[in-house]
Design an enzyme around this catalytic site. Structure first.
Site, PDB file in Angstrom:
ATOM      1  N   LYS A 296      40.311  43.508  27.291  1.00 31.86           N
ATOM      2  CA  LYS A 296      40.226  44.592  26.237  1.00 31.86           C
ATOM      3  C   LYS A 296      40.487  43.731  25.140  1.00 31.86           C
ATOM      4  O   LYS A 296      39.465  44.076  24.319  1.00 31.86           O
ATOM      5  CB  LYS A 296      41.690  45.188  26.335  1.00 31.86           C
ATOM      6  CG  LYS A 296      41.639  46.155  27.789  1.00 31.86           C
ATOM      7  CD  LYS A 296      42.727  47.301  27.717  1.00 31.86           C
ATOM      8  CE  LYS A 296      44.216  46.681  27.661  1.00 31.86           C
ATOM      9  NZ  LYS A 296      44.506  45.781  28.722  1.00 31.86           N
TER      10      LYS A 296
ATOM     11  N   ARG B 232      48.305  54.775  26.455  1.00 38.24           N
ATOM     12  CA  ARG B 232      48.769  54.235  27.668  1.00 38.24           C
ATOM     13  C   ARG B 232      49.313  55.324  28.514  1.00 38.24           C
ATOM     14  O   ARG B 232      49.821  54.866  29.693  1.00 38.24           O
ATOM     15  CB  ARG B 232      49.730  53.089  27.320  1.00 38.24           C
ATOM     16  CG  ARG B 232      49.290  51.670  27.667  1.00 38.24           C
ATOM     17  CD  ARG B 232      50.398  50.712  27.378  1.00 38.24           C
ATOM     18  NE  ARG B 232      50.151  49.364  27.884  1.00 38.24           N
ATOM     19  CZ  ARG B 232      49.652  48.477  27.518  1.00 38.24           C
ATOM     20  NH1 ARG B 232      48.706  48.334  26.521  1.00 38.24           N
ATOM     21  NH2 ARG B 232      49.393  47.040  28.443  1.00 38.24           N
TER      22      ARG B 232
ATOM     23  N   ARG C  58      45.507  32.244  31.692  1.00 38.43           N
ATOM     24  CA  ARG C  58      45.960  32.228  30.334  1.00 38.43           C
ATOM     25  C   ARG C  58      47.524  31.907  29.931  1.00 38.43           C
ATOM     26  O   ARG C  58      47.651  31.239  29.073  1.00 38.43           O
ATOM     27  CB  ARG C  58      45.775  33.754  29.662  1.00 38.43           C
ATOM     28  CG  ARG C  58      46.001  33.923  28.289  1.00 38.43           C
ATOM     29  CD  ARG C  58      45.980  35.179  27.726  1.00 38.43           C
ATOM     30  NE  ARG C  58      46.903  36.204  28.259  1.00 38.43           N
ATOM     31  CZ  ARG C  58      47.006  37.451  28.144  1.00 38.43           C
ATOM     32  NH1 ARG C  58      45.910  38.096  27.458  1.00 38.43           N
ATOM     33  NH2 ARG C  58      47.928  38.343  28.789  1.00 38.43           N
TER      34      ARG C  58
ATOM     35  N   ARG D 104      52.912  34.044  25.999  1.00 37.02           N
ATOM     36  CA  ARG D 104      53.312  35.239  26.178  1.00 37.02           C
ATOM     37  C   ARG D 104      54.582  35.316  27.199  1.00 37.02           C
ATOM     38  O   ARG D 104      54.301  35.037  28.343  1.00 37.02           O
ATOM     39  CB  ARG D 104      52.319  36.051  26.539  1.00 37.02           C
ATOM     40  CG  ARG D 104      51.525  36.709  25.182  1.00 37.02           C
ATOM     41  CD  ARG D 104      50.306  37.689  25.392  1.00 37.02           C
ATOM     42  NE  ARG D 104      50.698  38.850  26.310  1.00 37.02           N
ATOM     43  CZ  ARG D 104      49.824  39.724  26.510  1.00 37.02           C
ATOM     44  NH1 ARG D 104      48.684  39.802  25.788  1.00 37.02           N
ATOM     45  NH2 ARG D 104      50.330  40.746  27.158  1.00 37.02           N
TER      46      ARG D 104
ATOM     47  N   ARG E 237      53.571  44.666  35.175  1.00 33.03           N
ATOM     48  CA  ARG E 237      52.462  45.464  34.475  1.00 33.03           C
ATOM     49  C   ARG E 237      51.575  45.968  35.007  1.00 33.03           C
ATOM     50  O   ARG E 237      51.269  47.218  34.729  1.00 33.03           O
ATOM     51  CB  ARG E 237      51.994  44.313  33.420  1.00 33.03           C
ATOM     52  CG  ARG E 237      53.016  43.748  32.274  1.00 33.03           C
ATOM     53  CD  ARG E 237      52.629  42.449  31.681  1.00 33.03           C
ATOM     54  NE  ARG E 237      51.511  42.273  31.024  1.00 33.03           N
ATOM     55  CZ  ARG E 237      50.884  41.243  30.771  1.00 33.03           C
ATOM     56  NH1 ARG E 237      51.443  39.938  31.121  1.00 33.03           N
ATOM     57  NH2 ARG E 237      49.895  41.141  29.996  1.00 33.03           N
TER      58      ARG E 237
HETATM   59  P1  AP5 Z   1      42.322  39.666  27.477  1.00 30.00           P
HETATM   60  O1  AP5 Z   1      41.002  39.865  26.721  1.00 30.00           O
HETATM   61  O2  AP5 Z   1      43.505  39.110  26.890  1.00 30.00           O
HETATM   62  O3  AP5 Z   1      42.821  40.833  28.430  1.00 30.00           O
HETATM   63  P2  AP5 Z   1      43.576  42.163  27.956  1.00 30.00           P
HETATM   64  O4  AP5 Z   1      42.929  43.464  28.848  1.00 30.00           O
HETATM   65  O5  AP5 Z   1      43.495  42.406  26.663  1.00 30.00           O
HETATM   66  O6  AP5 Z   1      44.941  41.763  28.668  1.00 30.00           O
HETATM   67  P3  AP5 Z   1      46.404  41.650  27.870  1.00 30.00           P
HETATM   68  O7  AP5 Z   1      47.247  40.635  28.918  1.00 30.00           O
HETATM   69  O8  AP5 Z   1      46.295  41.726  26.666  1.00 30.00           O
HETATM   70  O9  AP5 Z   1      46.715  43.363  28.556  1.00 30.00           O
HETATM   71  P4  AP5 Z   1      47.957  44.105  28.602  1.00 30.00           P
HETATM   72  O10 AP5 Z   1      47.483  45.451  28.640  1.00 30.00           O
HETATM   73  O11 AP5 Z   1      48.973  43.660  29.398  1.00 30.00           O
HETATM   74  O12 AP5 Z   1      48.685  43.817  27.041  1.00 30.00           O
HETATM   75  P5  AP5 Z   1      48.964  44.448  25.875  1.00 30.00           P
HETATM   76  O13 AP5 Z   1      49.041  43.337  24.879  1.00 30.00           O
HETATM   77  O14 AP5 Z   1      48.030  45.558  25.602  1.00 30.00           O
HETATM   78  O15 AP5 Z   1      41.870  38.499  28.811  1.00 30.00           O
HETATM   79  C1  AP5 Z   1      42.928  38.171  29.584  1.00 30.00           C
HETATM   80  C2  AP5 Z   1      42.394  36.645  29.762  1.00 30.00           C
HETATM   81  O16 AP5 Z   1      41.269  36.716  30.510  1.00 30.00           O
HETATM   82  C3  AP5 Z   1      42.206  35.712  28.336  1.00 30.00           C
HETATM   83  O17 AP5 Z   1      42.379  34.426  28.747  1.00 30.00           O
HETATM   84  C4  AP5 Z   1      40.430  35.878  28.496  1.00 30.00           C
HETATM   85  O18 AP5 Z   1      40.189  34.681  27.811  1.00 30.00           O
HETATM   86  C5  AP5 Z   1      39.900  35.836  29.894  1.00 30.00           C
HETATM   87  N1  AP5 Z   1      38.980  36.603  30.062  1.00 30.00           N
HETATM   88  C6  AP5 Z   1      38.549  37.740  29.537  1.00 30.00           C
HETATM   89  N2  AP5 Z   1      37.446  38.467  29.939  1.00 30.00           N
HETATM   90  C7  AP5 Z   1      37.115  37.415  30.940  1.00 30.00           C
HETATM   91  C8  AP5 Z   1      35.809  37.469  31.669  1.00 30.00           C
HETATM   92  N3  AP5 Z   1      34.789  38.236  31.653  1.00 30.00           N
HETATM   93  N4  AP5 Z   1      35.794  36.657  32.627  1.00 30.00           N
HETATM   94  C9  AP5 Z   1      36.812  35.591  32.553  1.00 30.00           C
HETATM   95  N5  AP5 Z   1      37.766  35.388  31.803  1.00 30.00           N
HETATM   96  C10 AP5 Z   1      38.075  36.623  31.089  1.00 30.00           C
HETATM   97  O19 AP5 Z   1      50.407  45.015  26.075  1.00 30.00           O
HETATM   98  C11 AP5 Z   1      51.477  44.044  26.313  1.00 30.00           C
HETATM   99  C12 AP5 Z   1      53.037  44.799  26.355  1.00 30.00           C
HETATM  100  O20 AP5 Z   1      52.911  45.652  24.972  1.00 30.00           O
HETATM  101  C13 AP5 Z   1      52.793  46.075  27.424  1.00 30.00           C
HETATM  102  O21 AP5 Z   1      53.105  45.502  28.559  1.00 30.00           O
HETATM  103  C14 AP5 Z   1      53.975  46.933  26.677  1.00 30.00           C
HETATM  104  O22 AP5 Z   1      55.172  46.329  27.045  1.00 30.00           O
HETATM  105  C15 AP5 Z   1      53.636  46.912  25.262  1.00 30.00           C
HETATM  106  N6  AP5 Z   1      52.634  47.790  24.994  1.00 30.00           N
HETATM  107  C16 AP5 Z   1      51.343  47.723  24.383  1.00 30.00           C
HETATM  108  N7  AP5 Z   1      50.795  48.753  24.012  1.00 30.00           N
HETATM  109  C17 AP5 Z   1      51.614  49.665  24.444  1.00 30.00           C
HETATM  110  C18 AP5 Z   1      51.665  51.240  24.400  1.00 30.00           C
HETATM  111  N8  AP5 Z   1      50.489  51.759  23.753  1.00 30.00           N
HETATM  112  N9  AP5 Z   1      52.716  51.801  24.799  1.00 30.00           N
HETATM  113  C19 AP5 Z   1      53.694  51.428  25.296  1.00 30.00           C
HETATM  114  N10 AP5 Z   1      54.061  50.016  25.264  1.00 30.00           N
HETATM  115  C20 AP5 Z   1      52.774  48.979  24.870  1.00 30.00           C
HETATM  116 MG    MG Z   2      45.080  42.452  25.099  1.00 31.05          MG
END
Ligand code: AP5
Ligand code: MG
Length: 193
Positions: free
Chosen positions: A14, A89, A128, A134, A145
């Site tokens: 994402k 979410r 990553r 993180r 997660r």
């Molecule tokens: P990346 O692009 O970082 O993937 P992502 O889907 O953004 O993964 P996240 O780890 O950020 O997801 P998340 O939903 O757990 O985290 P968030 O910050 O939203 O890619 C991942 C890796 O893969 C990278 O190294 C990238 O380079 C690699 N990659 C990407 N595409 C690739 C490809 N095609 N091929 C190979 N490699 C690739 O949330 C974190 C925490 O915050 C949550 O757990 C929660 O506690 C809180 N939170 C956030 N939003 C909310 C909400 N709306 N409500 C409540 N709590 C929330």
């Molecule tokens: Mg992300």
């Protein structure tokens, strides 16, 4: 105005694809995960509260997410559109987002669902974790997660399917291949609005 929700489990790409989308389509990127990590980095009270959930792999309470997102979203006057990354979410978050955008007359145009196998998204986050700093990028918390995603977030697929807004993107290719699929879908939407 173009509003896109980029939807998918942890590690599906994402954040990576949001960066590509904003540079091609000049949209404003709203990542609730990034917003929370920024609060943590700045040592705010909100950050401390968020950290107590994030580090366990749990969702931060809706009230905290709404307030912070609202501040950021309303600070961009005349934005050409938003890309929502990691939000909504929960069904409750989606309902609130719909109400907020409907009031402005610019609803969510499309939900792009990045479809990636669990094993691949787990591997991507593990890879990553070697340099991400993180606290939630460690084996146990990644599984937590993913479990939280299945319980609380995945039901949104149905919510947006019912609104006819859901498009599934095969997220298993390279970053460039996935972006090409995303661009094709966004270009189709732009022609329609
Ligand atoms: P990346 O692009 O970082 O993937 P992502 O889907 O953004 O993964 P996240 O780890 O950020 O997801 P998340 O939903 O757990 O985290 P968030 O910050 O939203 O890619 C991942 C890796 O893969 C990278 O190294 C990238 O380079 C690699 N990659 C990407 N595409 C690739 C490809 N095609 N091929 C190979 N490699 C690739 O949330 C974190 C925490 O915050 C949550 O757990 C929660 O506690 C809180 N939170 C956030 N939003 C909310 C909400 N709306 N409500 C409540 N709590 C929330
Ligand atoms: Mg992300």
């Amino acid at each position: 105005m173009l509003n896109i929700v980029l939807f998918g489990a942890p590690g599906t790409g994402k954040g990576t694809q949001s960066e590509n989308i904003i540079s091609k389509y000049q949209l404003v990127h709203l990542s609730t995960g990034d917003i929370m990590r920024d609060e943590i980095k700045r040592g705010t009270q909100i950050g401390a509260l968020a950290k107590s959930y994030i580090d366990k792999g749990l969702l931060v309470p809706d009230s905290v997410i709404f307030k912070q997102l609202y501040f950021r979203a309303t600070s961009f006057n005349n934005a050409p559109g938003f890309i929502f990354d990691g939000f909504p979410r929960t069904i409750n978050q989606a309902v609130v987002l719909d109400k907020f955008l409907d009031k402005k007359g610019f609803p969510v145009d499309v939900v792009l669902y990045l479809d990636v196998t669990e094993k691949e998204s787990f591997n991507r986050i593990m890879y990553r974790s070697q340099h991400s700093n993180r606290a939630d990028d460690n084996e146990d918390i990644i599984w937590k997660r993913i479990a939280v995603y299945h319980e609380q977030t995945k039901p949104l697929l149905n919510y947006y399917q019912q609104q006819n807004k859901m498009i599934t993107i095969n997220g298993m290719g390279t970053i460039e291949e996935v972006f090409s699929l995303i661009s094709t879908e966004i270009d189709k939407i732009i022609v329609k609005i």
